[in-house]
Motif scaffolding. Structure first.
Motif, PDB file in Angstrom:
ATOM      1  N   SER A 146      -3.879  18.716 -46.705  1.00 23.78           N
ATOM      2  CA  SER A 146      -4.243  19.586 -45.593  1.00 23.78           C
ATOM      3  C   SER A 146      -4.872  20.861 -46.135  1.00 23.78           C
ATOM      4  O   SER A 146      -4.369  21.472 -47.075  1.00 23.78           O
ATOM      5  CB  SER A 146      -2.999  19.902 -44.775  1.00 23.78           C
ATOM      6  OG  SER A 146      -3.323  20.797 -43.745  1.00 23.78           O
ATOM      7  N   LEU A 147      -5.966  21.292 -45.520  1.00 21.82           N
ATOM      8  CA  LEU A 147      -6.626  22.528 -45.929  1.00 21.82           C
ATOM      9  C   LEU A 147      -6.104  23.723 -45.138  1.00 21.82           C
ATOM     10  O   LEU A 147      -6.089  24.843 -45.630  1.00 21.82           O
ATOM     11  CB  LEU A 147      -8.135  22.403 -45.749  1.00 21.82           C
ATOM     12  CG  LEU A 147      -8.813  21.341 -46.611  1.00 21.82           C
ATOM     13  CD1 LEU A 147     -10.283  21.246 -46.260  1.00 21.82           C
ATOM     14  CD2 LEU A 147      -8.628  21.639 -48.083  1.00 21.82           C
ATOM     15  N   ASP A 148      -5.677  23.464 -43.897  1.00 23.21           N
ATOM     16  CA  ASP A 148      -5.178  24.530 -43.040  1.00 23.21           C
ATOM     17  C   ASP A 148      -3.991  23.984 -42.254  1.00 23.21           C
ATOM     18  O   ASP A 148      -4.149  23.034 -41.487  1.00 23.21           O
ATOM     19  CB  ASP A 148      -6.289  24.996 -42.093  1.00 23.21           C
ATOM     20  CG  ASP A 148      -5.904  26.206 -41.273  1.00 23.21           C
ATOM     21  OD1 ASP A 148      -4.765  26.689 -41.403  1.00 23.21           O
ATOM     22  OD2 ASP A 148      -6.752  26.683 -40.500  1.00 23.21           O
ATOM     23  N   PRO A 149      -2.808  24.561 -42.424  1.00 18.69           N
ATOM     24  CA  PRO A 149      -1.630  24.031 -41.721  1.00 18.69           C
ATOM     25  C   PRO A 149      -1.763  24.090 -40.202  1.00 18.69           C
ATOM     26  O   PRO A 149      -1.165  23.286 -39.491  1.00 18.69           O
ATOM     27  CB  PRO A 149      -0.484  24.924 -42.199  1.00 18.69           C
ATOM     28  CG  PRO A 149      -0.991  25.704 -43.349  1.00 18.69           C
ATOM     29  CD  PRO A 149      -2.471  25.659 -43.301  1.00 18.69           C
ATOM     30  N   GLU A 150      -2.553  25.022 -39.674  1.00 13.62           N
ATOM     31  CA  GLU A 150      -2.720  25.129 -38.227  1.00 13.62           C
ATOM     32  C   GLU A 150      -3.692  24.087 -37.680  1.00 13.62           C
ATOM     33  O   GLU A 150      -3.636  23.752 -36.509  1.00 13.62           O
ATOM     34  CB  GLU A 150      -3.195  26.532 -37.868  1.00 13.62           C
ATOM     35  CG  GLU A 150      -2.177  27.607 -38.182  1.00 13.62           C
ATOM     36  CD  GLU A 150      -2.684  28.994 -37.848  1.00 13.62           C
ATOM     37  OE1 GLU A 150      -3.760  29.107 -37.225  1.00 13.62           O
ATOM     38  OE2 GLU A 150      -2.008  29.957 -38.225  1.00 13.62           O
ATOM     39  N   HIS A 151      -4.594  23.595 -38.503  1.00  7.87           N
ATOM     40  CA  HIS A 151      -5.575  22.597 -38.085  1.00  7.87           C
ATOM     41  C   HIS A 151      -5.391  21.355 -38.950  1.00  7.87           C
ATOM     42  O   HIS A 151      -5.972  21.244 -40.019  1.00  7.87           O
ATOM     43  CB  HIS A 151      -7.003  23.134 -38.222  1.00  7.87           C
ATOM     44  CG  HIS A 151      -7.244  24.387 -37.437  1.00  7.87           C
ATOM     45  ND1 HIS A 151      -7.358  24.379 -36.073  1.00  7.87           N
ATOM     46  CD2 HIS A 151      -7.363  25.673 -37.828  1.00  7.87           C
ATOM     47  CE1 HIS A 151      -7.553  25.614 -35.640  1.00  7.87           C
ATOM     48  NE2 HIS A 151      -7.560  26.430 -36.695  1.00  7.87           N
ATOM     49  N   LEU A 152      -4.600  20.435 -38.478  1.00  3.49           N
ATOM     50  CA  LEU A 152      -4.275  19.255 -39.267  1.00  3.49           C
ATOM     51  C   LEU A 152      -5.462  18.311 -39.442  1.00  3.49           C
ATOM     52  O   LEU A 152      -5.457  17.477 -40.333  1.00  3.49           O
ATOM     53  CB  LEU A 152      -3.094  18.514 -38.631  1.00  3.49           C
ATOM     54  CG  LEU A 152      -1.794  19.322 -38.589  1.00  3.49           C
ATOM     55  CD1 LEU A 152      -0.718  18.534 -37.879  1.00  3.49           C
ATOM     56  CD2 LEU A 152      -1.354  19.703 -39.983  1.00  3.49           C
ATOM     57  N   GLU A 153      -6.501  18.464 -38.593  1.00  3.67           N
ATOM     58  CA  GLU A 153      -7.661  17.581 -38.737  1.00  3.67           C
ATOM     59  C   GLU A 153      -8.545  17.966 -39.925  1.00  3.67           C
ATOM     60  O   GLU A 153      -9.394  17.192 -40.349  1.00  3.67           O
ATOM     61  CB  GLU A 153      -8.488  17.547 -37.443  1.00  3.67           C
ATOM     62  CG  GLU A 153      -9.206  18.843 -37.113  1.00  3.67           C
ATOM     63  CD  GLU A 153      -8.343  19.858 -36.366  1.00  3.67           C
ATOM     64  OE1 GLU A 153      -8.855  20.947 -36.111  1.00  3.67           O
ATOM     65  OE2 GLU A 153      -7.184  19.572 -36.059  1.00  3.67           O
ATOM     66  N   THR A 154      -8.352  19.163 -40.469  1.00  6.17           N
ATOM     67  CA  THR A 154      -9.119  19.561 -41.661  1.00  6.17           C
ATOM     68  C   THR A 154      -8.334  19.175 -42.900  1.00  6.17           C
ATOM     69  O   THR A 154      -7.220  19.640 -43.112  1.00  6.17           O
ATOM     70  CB  THR A 154      -9.390  21.074 -41.659  1.00  6.17           C
ATOM     71  OG1 THR A 154      -8.160  21.779 -41.645  1.00  6.17           O
ATOM     72  CG2 THR A 154     -10.234  21.484 -40.464  1.00  6.17           C
ATOM     73  N   HIS A 155      -8.921  18.314 -43.681  1.00 10.50           N
ATOM     74  CA  HIS A 155      -8.256  17.842 -44.886  1.00 10.50           C
ATOM     75  C   HIS A 155      -9.297  17.495 -45.949  1.00 10.50           C
ATOM     76  O   HIS A 155     -10.477  17.379 -45.662  1.00 10.50           O
ATOM     77  CB  HIS A 155      -7.375  16.622 -44.578  1.00 10.50           C
ATOM     78  CG  HIS A 155      -8.148  15.452 -44.091  1.00 10.50           C
ATOM     79  ND1 HIS A 155      -8.452  15.275 -42.760  1.00 10.50           N
ATOM     80  CD2 HIS A 155      -8.708  14.405 -44.737  1.00 10.50           C
ATOM     81  CE1 HIS A 155      -9.150  14.168 -42.613  1.00 10.50           C
ATOM     82  NE2 HIS A 155      -9.327  13.625 -43.799  1.00 10.50           N
ATOM     83  N   ALA A 156      -8.837  17.360 -47.158  1.00  5.65           N
ATOM     84  CA  ALA A 156      -9.684  16.929 -48.264  1.00  5.65           C
ATOM     85  C   ALA A 156      -9.062  15.679 -48.867  1.00  5.65           C
ATOM     86  O   ALA A 156      -7.841  15.503 -48.834  1.00  5.65           O
ATOM     87  CB  ALA A 156      -9.787  18.025 -49.320  1.00  5.65           C
ATOM     88  N   VAL A 157      -9.880  14.818 -49.391  1.00  5.44           N
ATOM     89  CA  VAL A 157      -9.397  13.597 -50.045  1.00  5.44           C
ATOM     90  C   VAL A 157      -9.552  13.799 -51.548  1.00  5.44           C
ATOM     91  O   VAL A 157     -10.633  14.093 -52.037  1.00  5.44           O
ATOM     92  CB  VAL A 157     -10.203  12.362 -49.573  1.00  5.44           C
ATOM     93  CG1 VAL A 157      -9.709  11.113 -50.254  1.00  5.44           C
ATOM     94  CG2 VAL A 157     -10.108  12.228 -48.053  1.00  5.44           C
ATOM     95  N   ILE A 158      -8.443  13.654 -52.265  1.00  3.34           N
ATOM     96  CA  ILE A 158      -8.458  13.841 -53.715  1.00  3.34           C
ATOM     97  C   ILE A 158      -7.830  12.632 -54.385  1.00  3.34           C
ATOM     98  O   ILE A 158      -7.181  11.815 -53.722  1.00  3.34           O
ATOM     99  CB  ILE A 158      -7.725  15.125 -54.135  1.00  3.34           C
ATOM    100  CG1 ILE A 158      -6.234  15.033 -53.766  1.00  3.34           C
ATOM    101  CG2 ILE A 158      -8.352  16.345 -53.516  1.00  3.34           C
ATOM    102  CD1 ILE A 158      -5.393  16.143 -54.374  1.00  3.34           C
ATOM    103  N   GLY A 159      -8.004  12.526 -55.677  1.00  2.08           N
ATOM    104  CA  GLY A 159      -7.397  11.445 -56.433  1.00  2.08           C
ATOM    105  C   GLY A 159      -5.878  11.570 -56.431  1.00  2.08           C
ATOM    106  O   GLY A 159      -5.332  12.674 -56.543  1.00  2.08           O
TER     107      GLY A 159
END
Length: 107
Positions: free
Chosen positions: A88-101
């Protein structure tokens, strides 16, 4: 360590016996600007002509009955790692995320 001043066509840099000043030529500078402007304009015109030729060729072409390309053929050669996780990139906006290894350290 050189300092250019484009308005005055001067460049100053430190030397062993003091500051070295190099002066430019206004006429030569203007001639180069005109020549590069003409070159840029001709490149834009050539690119537009190429695009127009492509559009005309596509418009005059008969419908192609070949099969649709496979999804793997249309994508690039880059493939992400098989083991990934979403963070998660922002705890308030769960739809914003990054995919990492998945095997990366927490650092």
């Amino acid at each position: 360590m050189a300092v250019p001043h484009y308005a005055y066509l001067k460049m100053k840099m430190p030397g062993t016996k003091g500051i070295i000043t190099i002066a430019g030529d206004y006429k030569k500078s203007a001639d180069c600007a005109v020549a590069s402007s003409r070159l840029a304009e001709s490149l834009v015109i050539a690119a537009d002509k190429k695009l127009m030729d492509r559009v005309v060729a596509m418009a005059s072409k008969q419908p192609d009955l070949s099969p649709e390309p496979k999804e793997s053929e249309t994508q690039g050669s880059f493939q992400p790692a098989k083991e990934t996780k979403k963070i998660s990139l922002d705890p308030e906006h769960l739809e914003t995320h990054a995919v990492i290894g998945a095997n990366l350290d927490r650092k």
